[in-house]
Design a protein around this motif. Structure first.
Motif, PDB file in Angstrom:
ATOM      1  N   VAL A  12       0.840  -1.200   0.000  1.00  0.00           N
ATOM      2  CA  VAL A  12       0.000   0.000   0.000  1.00  0.00           C
ATOM      3  C   VAL A  12       0.874   1.249   0.000  1.00  0.00           C
ATOM      4  N   CYS A  13       1.951   1.236   0.780  1.00  0.00           N
ATOM      5  CA  CYS A  13       2.865   2.385   0.804  1.00  0.00           C
ATOM      6  C   CYS A  13       3.552   2.579  -0.540  1.00  0.00           C
ATOM      7  N   VAL A  14       3.957   1.490  -1.187  1.00  0.00           N
ATOM      8  CA  VAL A  14       4.577   1.595  -2.511  1.00  0.00           C
ATOM      9  C   VAL A  14       3.568   2.148  -3.509  1.00  0.00           C
ATOM     10  N   ALA A  15       2.324   1.714  -3.403  1.00  0.00           N
ATOM     11  CA  ALA A  15       1.282   2.220  -4.301  1.00  0.00           C
ATOM     12  C   ALA A  15       1.088   3.720  -4.113  1.00  0.00           C
ATOM     13  N   LEU A  16       1.118   4.170  -2.872  1.00  0.00           N
ATOM     14  CA  LEU A  16       0.968   5.606  -2.619  1.00  0.00           C
ATOM     15  C   LEU A  16       2.187   6.386  -3.089  1.00  0.00           C
ATOM     16  N   ALA A  17       3.368   5.789  -2.937  1.00  0.00           N
ATOM     17  CA  ALA A  17       4.581   6.474  -3.402  1.00  0.00           C
ATOM     18  C   ALA A  17       4.638   6.527  -4.925  1.00  0.00           C
ATOM     19  N   ALA A  18       4.040   5.554  -5.596  1.00  0.00           N
ATOM     20  CA  ALA A  18       4.042   5.528  -7.059  1.00  0.00           C
ATOM     21  C   ALA A  18       2.854   6.274  -7.651  1.00  0.00           C
ATOM     22  N   ALA A  19       2.059   6.881  -6.810  1.00  0.00           N
ATOM     23  CA  ALA A  19       0.877   7.616  -7.278  1.00  0.00           C
ATOM     24  C   ALA A  19       1.304   8.819  -8.124  1.00  0.00           C
ATOM     25  N   PRO A  20       0.369   9.440  -8.797  1.00  0.00           N
ATOM     26  CA  PRO A  20       0.706  10.601  -9.639  1.00  0.00           C
ATOM     27  C   PRO A  20       1.451  11.698  -8.878  1.00  0.00           C
ATOM     28  N   HIS A  21       2.166  12.506  -9.622  1.00  0.00           N
ATOM     29  CA  HIS A  21       3.082  13.499  -9.043  1.00  0.00           C
ATOM     30  C   HIS A  21       2.403  14.571  -8.201  1.00  0.00           C
ATOM     31  N   GLN A  22       1.125  14.794  -8.351  1.00  0.00           N
ATOM     32  CA  GLN A  22       0.459  15.873  -7.621  1.00  0.00           C
ATOM     33  C   GLN A  22       0.352  15.572  -6.125  1.00  0.00           C
ATOM     34  N   TRP A  23       0.486  14.333  -5.738  1.00  0.00           N
ATOM     35  CA  TRP A  23       0.264  13.939  -4.341  1.00  0.00           C
ATOM     36  C   TRP A  23       1.589  13.900  -3.582  1.00  0.00           C
ATOM     37  N   THR A  24       2.273  15.001  -3.441  1.00  0.00           N
ATOM     38  CA  THR A  24       3.597  15.055  -2.831  1.00  0.00           C
ATOM     39  C   THR A  24       3.548  14.718  -1.346  1.00  0.00           C
ATOM     40  N   VAL A  25       2.594  15.267  -0.615  1.00  0.00           N
ATOM     41  CA  VAL A  25       2.506  15.015   0.830  1.00  0.00           C
ATOM     42  C   VAL A  25       2.182  13.544   1.078  1.00  0.00           C
ATOM     43  N   LEU A  26       1.293  12.999   0.286  1.00  0.00           N
ATOM     44  CA  LEU A  26       0.933  11.587   0.417  1.00  0.00           C
ATOM     45  C   LEU A  26       2.135  10.697   0.122  1.00  0.00           C
ATOM     46  N   ARG A  27       2.934  11.087  -0.850  1.00  0.00           N
ATOM     47  CA  ARG A  27       4.139  10.329  -1.184  1.00  0.00           C
ATOM     48  C   ARG A  27       5.139  10.359  -0.025  1.00  0.00           C
ATOM     49  N   LEU A  28       5.298  11.506   0.606  1.00  0.00           N
ATOM     50  CA  LEU A  28       6.211  11.607   1.754  1.00  0.00           C
ATOM     51  C   LEU A  28       5.721  10.765   2.927  1.00  0.00           C
ATOM     52  N   LEU A  29       4.421  10.763   3.167  1.00  0.00           N
ATOM     53  CA  LEU A  29       3.869   9.919   4.229  1.00  0.00           C
ATOM     54  C   LEU A  29       4.065   8.432   3.923  1.00  0.00           C
ATOM     55  N   ALA A  30       3.942   8.065   2.657  1.00  0.00           N
ATOM     56  CA  ALA A  30       4.143   6.670   2.265  1.00  0.00           C
ATOM     57  C   ALA A  30       5.600   6.252   2.468  1.00  0.00           C
ATOM     58  N   ILE A  31       6.524   7.124   2.146  1.00  0.00           N
ATOM     59  CA  ILE A  31       7.942   6.816   2.345  1.00  0.00           C
ATOM     60  C   ILE A  31       8.248   6.699   3.829  1.00  0.00           C
ATOM     61  N   ALA A  32       7.665   7.569   4.642  1.00  0.00           N
ATOM     62  CA  ALA A  32       7.846   7.456   6.092  1.00  0.00           C
ATOM     63  C   ALA A  32       7.251   6.146   6.605  1.00  0.00           C
ATOM     64  N   GLY A  33       6.115   5.753   6.056  1.00  0.00           N
ATOM     65  CA  GLY A  33       5.517   4.476   6.435  1.00  0.00           C
ATOM     66  C   GLY A  33       6.396   3.294   6.062  1.00  0.00           C
ATOM     67  N   MET A  34       7.046   3.364   4.894  1.00  0.00           N
ATOM     68  CA  MET A  34       7.953   2.282   4.491  1.00  0.00           C
ATOM     69  C   MET A  34       9.156   2.189   5.419  1.00  0.00           C
ATOM     70  N   VAL A  35       9.647   3.334   5.866  1.00  0.00           N
ATOM     71  CA  VAL A  35      10.778   3.321   6.801  1.00  0.00           C
ATOM     72  C   VAL A  35      10.357   2.676   8.119  1.00  0.00           C
ATOM     73  N   VAL A  36       9.170   3.014   8.594  1.00  0.00           N
ATOM     74  CA  VAL A  36       8.669   2.420   9.841  1.00  0.00           C
ATOM     75  C   VAL A  36       8.427   0.918   9.663  1.00  0.00           C
ATOM     76  N   LEU A  37       7.886   0.519   8.518  1.00  0.00           N
ATOM     77  CA  LEU A  37       7.593  -0.895   8.265  1.00  0.00           C
ATOM     78  C   LEU A  37       8.847  -1.725   8.019  1.00  0.00           C
ATOM     79  N   ALA A  38       9.987  -1.093   7.867  1.00  0.00           N
ATOM     80  CA  ALA A  38      11.233  -1.841   7.705  1.00  0.00           C
ATOM     81  C   ALA A  38      11.563  -2.612   8.977  1.00  0.00           C
ATOM     82  N   VAL A  39      11.170  -2.103  10.138  1.00  0.00           N
ATOM     83  CA  VAL A  39      11.462  -2.781  11.402  1.00  0.00           C
ATOM     84  C   VAL A  39      10.747  -4.134  11.493  1.00  0.00           C
ATOM     85  N   PRO A  40       9.402  -4.200  11.313  1.00  0.00           N
ATOM     86  CA  PRO A  40       8.785  -5.530  11.357  1.00  0.00           C
ATOM     87  C   PRO A  40       9.213  -6.429  10.201  1.00  0.00           C
ATOM     88  N   ALA A  41       9.570  -5.849   9.057  1.00  0.00           N
ATOM     89  CA  ALA A  41      10.038  -6.667   7.933  1.00  0.00           C
ATOM     90  C   ALA A  41      11.366  -7.337   8.285  1.00  0.00           C
TER      91      ALA A  41
END
Length: 129
Positions: free
Chosen positions: A62-91
């Motif tokens: 879901v985070c990758v999908a949000l990060a790959a979303a269209p370019h207009q969603w910059t804030v959403l992309r940053l939140l998705a990248i932050a989510g991926m960093v957080v999800l690296a711990v359980p991974a």
């Protein structure tokens, strides 16, 4: 619809599907879905996959999908990248097999099965059985 948006929607759908399957397996209803939690012996890989692997991979998709979303969603992309960093711990925790799973990850019914299984193992090892 652009190809980029279609890929994002597909990844999000697969991620949400994995999260749904993980939640469904955690509920343990119907009883057939409790097969991943064996009351007699530990199936550590199945437990890791259901409790940690499926939800983590689903959320990462879901985070990758949000990060790959269209370019207009910059804030959403940053939140998705932050989510991926957080999800690296359980991974990473999922990938390191010798680490035991914490008790809070187990649903109540599985926690009771695990505690009973561990009590039987302790009794066997101490010669009480």
């Amino acid at each position: 619809m652009s190809e980029r948006l279609l890929v994002s929607l597909s990844l999000a759908l697969i991620g949400l599907l994995l999260l749904g399957v993980a939640l469904w397996l955690r509920t343990g209803r119907p009883a057939v879905l409790r097969g991943w939690m064996n009351p007699l012996s530990e199936n550590w890989m199945a437990e890791r996959v259901v409790l940690l692997g499926l939800p983590t991979v689903g959320a990462l998709l879901v985070c990758v999908a949000l990060a790959a979303a269209p370019h207009q969603w910059t804030v959403l992309r940053l939140l998705a990248i932050a989510g991926m960093v957080v999800l690296a711990v359980p991974a990473l925790y999922f990938l390191i097999a010798p680490l035991p799973l914490p008790g809070f990850l187990y649903p109540g019914w599985a926690r009771r099965l695990r505690d009973g299984r561990e009590a039987r193992m302790r009794a066997f090892l101490t010669g009480q059985i």
